[in-house]
Design a protein around this motif. Structure first.
Motif, mmCIF file in Angstrom:
data_model
loop_
_atom_site.group_PDB
_atom_site.id
_atom_site.type_symbol
_atom_site.label_atom_id
_atom_site.label_comp_id
_atom_site.label_asym_id
_atom_site.label_seq_id
_atom_site.Cartn_x
_atom_site.Cartn_y
_atom_site.Cartn_z
ATOM 1 N N TYR A 239 0.833 -1.204 0.000
ATOM 2 C CA TYR A 239 0.000 0.000 0.000
ATOM 3 C C TYR A 239 0.867 1.254 0.000
ATOM 4 O O TYR A 239 1.952 1.280 0.571
ATOM 5 N N SER A 240 0.328 2.306 -0.610
ATOM 6 C CA SER A 240 1.047 3.574 -0.675
ATOM 7 C C SER A 240 1.059 4.262 0.682
ATOM 8 O O SER A 240 0.193 4.004 1.540
ATOM 9 N N THR A 241 2.014 5.161 0.872
ATOM 10 C CA THR A 241 2.092 5.929 2.119
ATOM 11 C C THR A 241 0.810 6.716 2.351
ATOM 12 O O THR A 241 0.294 6.776 3.474
ATOM 13 N N GLU A 242 0.287 7.306 1.297
ATOM 14 C CA GLU A 242 -0.948 8.091 1.417
ATOM 15 C C GLU A 242 -2.111 7.226 1.886
ATOM 16 O O GLU A 242 -2.895 7.607 2.766
ATOM 17 N N TYR A 243 -2.234 6.035 1.318
ATOM 18 C CA TYR A 243 -3.315 5.122 1.704
ATOM 19 C C TYR A 243 -3.154 4.683 3.157
ATOM 20 O O TYR A 243 -4.129 4.656 3.926
ATOM 21 N N ILE A 244 -1.920 4.336 3.542
ATOM 22 C CA ILE A 244 -1.652 3.896 4.913
ATOM 23 C C ILE A 244 -2.043 4.983 5.908
ATOM 24 O O ILE A 244 -2.731 4.713 6.909
ATOM 25 N N GLU A 245 -1.629 6.207 5.652
ATOM 26 C CA GLU A 245 -1.939 7.301 6.575
ATOM 27 C C GLU A 245 -3.432 7.578 6.637
ATOM 28 O O GLU A 245 -3.970 7.935 7.687
ATOM 29 N N ASN A 246 -4.113 7.401 5.523
ATOM 30 C CA ASN A 246 -5.561 7.584 5.507
ATOM 31 C C ASN A 246 -6.253 6.537 6.374
ATOM 32 O O ASN A 246 -7.182 6.854 7.135
ATOM 33 N N VAL A 247 -5.806 5.287 6.268
ATOM 34 C CA VAL A 247 -6.369 4.219 7.105
ATOM 35 C C VAL A 247 -6.090 4.493 8.583
ATOM 36 O O VAL A 247 -6.986 4.421 9.430
ATOM 37 N N LEU A 248 -4.853 4.840 8.890
ATOM 38 C CA LEU A 248 -4.473 5.049 10.285
ATOM 39 C C LEU A 248 -5.210 6.238 10.900
ATOM 40 O O LEU A 248 -5.520 6.226 12.096
ATOM 41 N N SER A 249 -5.500 7.251 10.110
ATOM 42 C CA SER A 249 -6.177 8.439 10.638
ATOM 43 C C SER A 249 -7.559 8.110 11.184
ATOM 44 O O SER A 249 -8.051 8.787 12.095
ATOM 45 N N LYS A 250 -8.186 7.072 10.648
ATOM 46 C CA LYS A 250 -9.526 6.692 11.111
ATOM 47 C C LYS A 250 -9.492 6.052 12.494
ATOM 48 O O LYS A 250 -10.502 6.048 13.206
ATOM 49 N N TRP A 251 -8.336 5.493 12.859
ATOM 50 C CA TRP A 251 -8.210 4.787 14.136
ATOM 51 C C TRP A 251 -7.400 5.573 15.162
ATOM 52 O O TRP A 251 -7.298 5.161 16.315
ATOM 53 N N LYS A 252 -6.838 6.681 14.756
ATOM 54 C CA LYS A 252 -5.905 7.397 15.620
ATOM 55 C C LYS A 252 -6.610 8.153 16.739
ATOM 56 O O LYS A 252 -7.608 8.841 16.530
ATOM 57 N N GLN A 253 -6.042 8.041 17.952
ATOM 58 C CA GLN A 253 -6.533 8.785 19.084
ATOM 59 C C GLN A 253 -6.101 10.243 18.960
ATOM 60 O O GLN A 253 -4.959 10.524 18.602
ATOM 61 N N GLU A 254 -6.989 11.151 19.281
ATOM 62 C CA GLU A 254 -6.655 12.554 19.215
ATOM 63 C C GLU A 254 -6.059 13.025 20.531
ATOM 64 O O GLU A 254 -6.360 12.503 21.597
ATOM 65 N N ASN A 255 -5.168 14.022 20.410
ATOM 66 C CA ASN A 255 -4.555 14.661 21.599
ATOM 67 C C ASN A 255 -3.832 13.660 22.503
ATOM 68 O O ASN A 255 -3.949 13.694 23.710
#
Length: 256
Positions: A239-255
């Motif tokens: 997977y591309s870096t852009e795709y990976i970061e998009n997937v991870l952003s959905k699961w990432k805890q804020e702050n």
């Protein structure tokens, strides 16, 4: 009657096994699970002249008789060549799907009898499932058995690619490719006139569908877990870096 029916079915499979083996190169639908492989396997059994076997592992412990038999042929040298179709999926989504599919095994209770909160389900998910399974799958199942390393060349940006050595020809596809494209790729790969998938085993249609959807849409995962996935050889290769970061952003805890 069911006992007799199953006996006759097993007998038919055993009698036709060597015949199908001679008709065409056997096809292994061989992948990590929860990647929509059932939708390929069942219709392919009807349209391909040779053996079609659906497996997640390749050893003497395979669930189906045909899989155990073809493995014994492989180990004894009676059958050394195969065509393999393997689907891939981003590892977090794949692991979540696996967790809900085998909810009782991981959570310790039937889904319909559970009263766990999303937070408790999250903890069960993080602590009980083998999160390395998709990350290691190609090394442990393709490289170790057949000596083919999918990581030796870049994966095609179109979402599918071909691999070959003296033992296997393999088609690897992203599980979410357009269905018509997948159908055409499979038909061409196996030299059959046409192929059409059947929708099966879809998580969104099961009894856990509401909780499954809530989990995917609202639950956040620890940063160390997300980093493990981000930097894994598997995720970075397919997977591309852009795709990976998009997937991870959905699961990432804020702050955090």
């Amino acid at each position: 009657m069911d006992v007799i029916k199953n006996f006759l079915k097993d007998l038919f499979i055993k009698l036709t096994f060597p015949i199908k083996l001679r008709k065409a190169v056997p096809v292994l639908i061989y992948q990590m699970g929860k990647v929509s492989s059932s939708s390929i396997y069942h219709p392919l059994k009807k349209s391909y002249p040779g053996l079609v076997i659906h497996i997640h592992q390749f050893n003497e412990h395979c669930y189906f008789w045909e899989a155990r038999e073809i493995y014994s042929y492989f180990k004894s040298g009676k059958q050394t060549t195969f065509k393999i179709i393997s689907l891939i999926r981003e590892p977090i989504g794949r692991n979540v799907s696996e967790f809900f599919h085998r909810f009782k095994m991981y959570a310790g209770v039937e889904f319909k009898e559970n009263n766990l909160t999303l937070t408790q389900i999250r903890e069960k998910f993080l602590s009980q499932i083998d999160h390395d399974y998709p990350l290691d799958w190609f090394d442990l199942n393709i490289k170790d058995h057949f000596g083919l390393d999918v990581y030796e060349k870049p994966f095609s940006k179109v979402g599918y690619d071909y691999y070959k050595n003296n033992q296997i020809e393999m088609l690897v596809m992203k599980h979410d490719l357009d269905d018509d494209l997948k159908n055409n790729l499979i038909a061409k790969f196996l030299n059959i006139e046409q192929f059409k998938q059947e929708k099966r085993n879809v998580g969104e249609s099961k009894e856990y569908r509401i909780t499954y959807s809530e989990f995917r849409n609202t639950v956040k995962l620890p940063n160390d877990y997300l980093d493990k996935m981000r930097y894994s050889k598997y995720f970075k290769h397919f997977y591309s870096t852009e795709y990976i970061e998009n997937v991870l952003s959905k699961w990432k805890q804020e702050n955090v």
